[in-house]
Design an enzyme around this catalytic site. Structure first.
Site, PDB file in Angstrom:
ATOM      1  N   ASP A  73       0.737  -1.168  -0.040  1.00  0.00           N
ATOM      2  CA  ASP A  73      -0.043  -0.015  -0.024  1.00  0.00           C
ATOM      3  C   ASP A  73       0.963   1.256   0.073  1.00  0.00           C
ATOM      4  O   ASP A  73       1.969   1.195   0.063  1.00  0.00           O
ATOM      5  CB  ASP A  73      -0.925   0.051   1.099  1.00  0.00           C
ATOM      6  CG  ASP A  73      -1.784   1.334   1.380  1.00  0.00           C
ATOM      7  OD1 ASP A  73      -2.260   1.757   0.445  1.00  0.00           O
ATOM      8  OD2 ASP A  73      -1.865   1.743   2.563  1.00  0.00           O
ATOM      9  N   GLY A 106      -2.381   8.963  -3.982  1.00  0.00           N
ATOM     10  CA  GLY A 106      -3.927   9.575  -4.660  1.00  0.00           C
ATOM     11  C   GLY A 106      -3.478  11.045  -5.434  1.00  0.00           C
ATOM     12  O   GLY A 106      -4.557  11.209  -6.407  1.00  0.00           O
ATOM     13  N   CYS A 138      -4.504  -1.163  -2.007  1.00  0.00           N
ATOM     14  CA  CYS A 138      -4.584   0.196  -2.246  1.00  0.00           C
ATOM     15  C   CYS A 138      -5.540   0.309  -3.367  1.00  0.00           C
ATOM     16  O   CYS A 138      -5.417  -0.395  -4.506  1.00  0.00           O
ATOM     17  CB  CYS A 138      -3.300   0.763  -2.486  1.00  0.00           C
ATOM     18  SG  CYS A 138      -3.405   2.252  -2.973  1.00  0.00           S
ATOM     19  N   THR A 165      -6.070   3.118  -4.802  1.00  0.00           N
ATOM     20  CA  THR A 165      -5.415   4.184  -5.855  1.00  0.00           C
ATOM     21  C   THR A 165      -4.495   3.185  -6.717  1.00  0.00           C
ATOM     22  O   THR A 165      -4.397   3.467  -8.113  1.00  0.00           O
ATOM     23  CB  THR A 165      -4.851   5.143  -5.125  1.00  0.00           C
ATOM     24  OG1 THR A 165      -5.658   5.448  -4.179  1.00  0.00           O
ATOM     25  CG2 THR A 165      -4.113   6.258  -6.250  1.00  0.00           C
ATOM     26  N   CYS A 173     -10.984   3.882  -0.126  1.00  0.00           N
ATOM     27  CA  CYS A 173      -9.514   3.945   0.349  1.00  0.00           C
ATOM     28  C   CYS A 173      -9.351   3.092   1.331  1.00  0.00           C
ATOM     29  O   CYS A 173      -9.842   3.386   2.585  1.00  0.00           O
ATOM     30  CB  CYS A 173      -9.159   5.308   0.580  1.00  0.00           C
ATOM     31  SG  CYS A 173      -7.562   5.619   1.152  1.00  0.00           S
ATOM     32  N   HIS A 214      -7.372   3.376   3.716  1.00  0.00           N
ATOM     33  CA  HIS A 214      -6.901   4.179   4.951  1.00  0.00           C
ATOM     34  C   HIS A 214      -7.990   4.373   5.804  1.00  0.00           C
ATOM     35  O   HIS A 214      -8.208   4.716   6.956  1.00  0.00           O
ATOM     36  CB  HIS A 214      -6.107   5.300   4.497  1.00  0.00           C
ATOM     37  CG  HIS A 214      -4.784   5.264   4.461  1.00  0.00           C
ATOM     38  ND1 HIS A 214      -4.276   4.828   3.273  1.00  0.00           N
ATOM     39  CD2 HIS A 214      -3.827   5.689   5.154  1.00  0.00           C
ATOM     40  CE1 HIS A 214      -2.903   4.765   3.131  1.00  0.00           C
ATOM     41  NE2 HIS A 214      -2.553   5.236   4.175  1.00  0.00           N
TER      42      HIS A 214
END
Ligand code: DGL
Length: 264
Positions: free
Chosen positions: A13, A46, A76, A78, A186, A188
């Site tokens: 990631d 991103g 991830c 992105t 996302c 996160h």
């Protein structure tokens, strides 16, 4: 000699977010060895160009292959939405990706309005556009780029006035449009769920693809006959970060893992 089955599942990631995926995979597949790369030095992905994101993904993949990964989970959104095709075309091992769970959200929405919070790189990607175009035409997607959130989470800041300020800025317009499903696009963002819950109304379901990624990983390991089938009490879990390891250590503190600093 190690068999392929003993080889680790590789994860990468842009930083610590993919640990939300690692936790789901580890829960479902506790006998598997794992190795995780947190490319925090280059976070956030991103805001980067597609070419730059692909470059990072190739670098991460090479490291994971050098460590004998038998499969790679691109933890991830992105990275997946910008680079998974390049990775699958170039390498022979299987790659599992994650992209915003718009389809599952489209199956639960009653208001036909879905919110998607993700990075600029994900929202602007061709894959996101294609997936969005493939859901029922009467469903509206209200998308917002979560500018600034990944930077704060990378610092370990998941509950604060700054987080609340940004979340309200992104989520209030979605609520005004009557969403009843919020896709966390996302890896996160699952760490923000307690903060998000305090801001959105109870009727809004939070949808994230972590457990679906774990199930898909299991399915693909079985398909290629490379799952670890024997009970393994001595699994190893190596986490490498090219930045500060403090936050990573805090997020993984209940797990038996090794966390190391590494240049990459
Ligand atoms: N965890 C990454 C994702 O899922 C964060 C992206 C970023 O680094 O901007 O998209």
């Amino acid at each position: 000699m190690n068999s392929t089955k003993d080889n680790p599942i590789g994860f990468f990631d842009s930083g610590i977010g993919g640990t939300s995926i690692w936790k789901e995979v580890h829960k479902l597949l506790p006998n598997e060895n794992t190795i995780y790369l947190a490319d925090s030095k280059n976070a956030p992905y991103g805001d980067k160009t597609k070419d730059r994101i692909i470059e990072y993904c190739l670098k991460n993949t090479e490291i994971l292959l050098n460590q004998n990964s038998k499969i790679i989970v691109v933890a991830c959104n992105t990275a997946t939405t910008n680079a998974i095709k390049v990775l699958r075309d170039k390498y022979t091992i299987p790659f599992i990706g994650i992209e915003p769970a718009i389809k599952p959200a489209s199956l639960v929405t009653k208001t036909n309005n879905i919110g998607v919070l993700a990075t600029k790189g994900t929202i602007q990607s061709d894959l996101f556009e294609k997936t969005s175009a493939n859901i029922k035409s009467d469903i509206k997607i209200i998308e917002k780029v979560g500018y600034g959130l990944v930077d704060l989470i990378e610092k370990g800041n998941v509950e604060s006035e700054d987080i609340d300020f940004l979340l309200k800025k992104y989520l209030n317009p979605m609520m005004k449009k009557n969403i009843d499903a919020l896709v966390l696009g996302c890896t996160h963002y699952p760490y923000l769920i307690p903060s998000i819950r305090r801001i959105i109304t109870n009727d809004i379901k939070i949808i994230d693809a972590g457990s679906a990624v774990a199930k898909q990983t299991k399915k693909i390991l079985e398909k290629f006959k490379i799952s670890q089938t024997k009970e393994n009490c001595n699994t190893t879990h190596k986490f490498y970060s090219n930045k500060d390891i403090k936050v990573l250590s805090r997020l993984l503190n209940n797990n038996c893992v090794e966390i190391l600093n590494k240049e990459f």
